[in-house]
Design a protein around this motif. Sequence first.
Motif, mmCIF file in Angstrom:
data_model
loop_
_atom_site.group_PDB
_atom_site.id
_atom_site.type_symbol
_atom_site.label_atom_id
_atom_site.label_comp_id
_atom_site.label_asym_id
_atom_site.label_seq_id
_atom_site.Cartn_x
_atom_site.Cartn_y
_atom_site.Cartn_z
ATOM 1 N N ARG A 16 0.830 -1.206 0.000
ATOM 2 C CA ARG A 16 0.000 0.000 0.000
ATOM 3 C C ARG A 16 0.869 1.262 0.000
ATOM 4 O O ARG A 16 0.532 2.257 -0.634
ATOM 5 N N GLU A 19 1.819 2.041 -3.452
ATOM 6 C CA GLU A 19 0.729 2.704 -4.156
ATOM 7 C C GLU A 19 0.699 4.198 -3.827
ATOM 8 O O GLU A 19 0.474 5.020 -4.701
ATOM 9 N N TYR A 20 0.916 4.551 -2.562
ATOM 10 C CA TYR A 20 0.966 5.967 -2.179
ATOM 11 C C TYR A 20 2.083 6.687 -2.927
ATOM 12 O O TYR A 20 1.896 7.812 -3.407
ATOM 13 N N CYS A 21 3.242 6.065 -3.035
ATOM 14 C CA CYS A 21 4.383 6.672 -3.735
ATOM 15 C C CYS A 21 4.072 6.873 -5.218
ATOM 16 O O CYS A 21 4.430 7.905 -5.798
ATOM 17 N N ILE A 22 3.399 5.911 -5.823
ATOM 18 C CA ILE A 22 3.031 6.014 -7.241
ATOM 19 C C ILE A 22 2.001 7.122 -7.425
ATOM 20 O O ILE A 22 2.115 7.953 -8.329
ATOM 21 N N GLU A 23 0.972 7.165 -6.549
ATOM 22 C CA GLU A 23 -0.061 8.194 -6.642
ATOM 23 C C GLU A 23 0.514 9.593 -6.436
ATOM 24 O O GLU A 23 0.046 10.555 -7.046
ATOM 25 N N ALA A 24 1.534 9.717 -5.593
ATOM 26 C CA ALA A 24 2.161 11.015 -5.334
ATOM 27 C C ALA A 24 3.083 11.436 -6.480
ATOM 28 O O ALA A 24 3.534 12.571 -6.532
ATOM 29 N N GLY A 25 3.382 10.512 -7.404
ATOM 30 C CA GLY A 25 4.254 10.818 -8.526
ATOM 31 C C GLY A 25 5.732 10.652 -8.205
ATOM 32 O O GLY A 25 6.581 11.057 -8.979
#
Length: 50
Positions: A16, A19-25
Amino acid sequence: MLGPELAAQHLEIRRRDLEYCIEAGWLAPVSHVRRTVWSGGRGHRKDVGS
C-alpha cells in the motif's frame, strides 16, 4: 522488471505504501512490455506496466 508486489518487497515497504508513492508521482515505471494475452482462442494486445 518487477511487478508491484516484488517492487514493494525490494524497497522493503508495504504494498500500500508503494501505491501511495506512485499516486504522489514519486515513482513511475521506466519501461513497459507489450505482450499477447490469449483469451478464448483470440489474442489480445495489452500493455503491461510495472
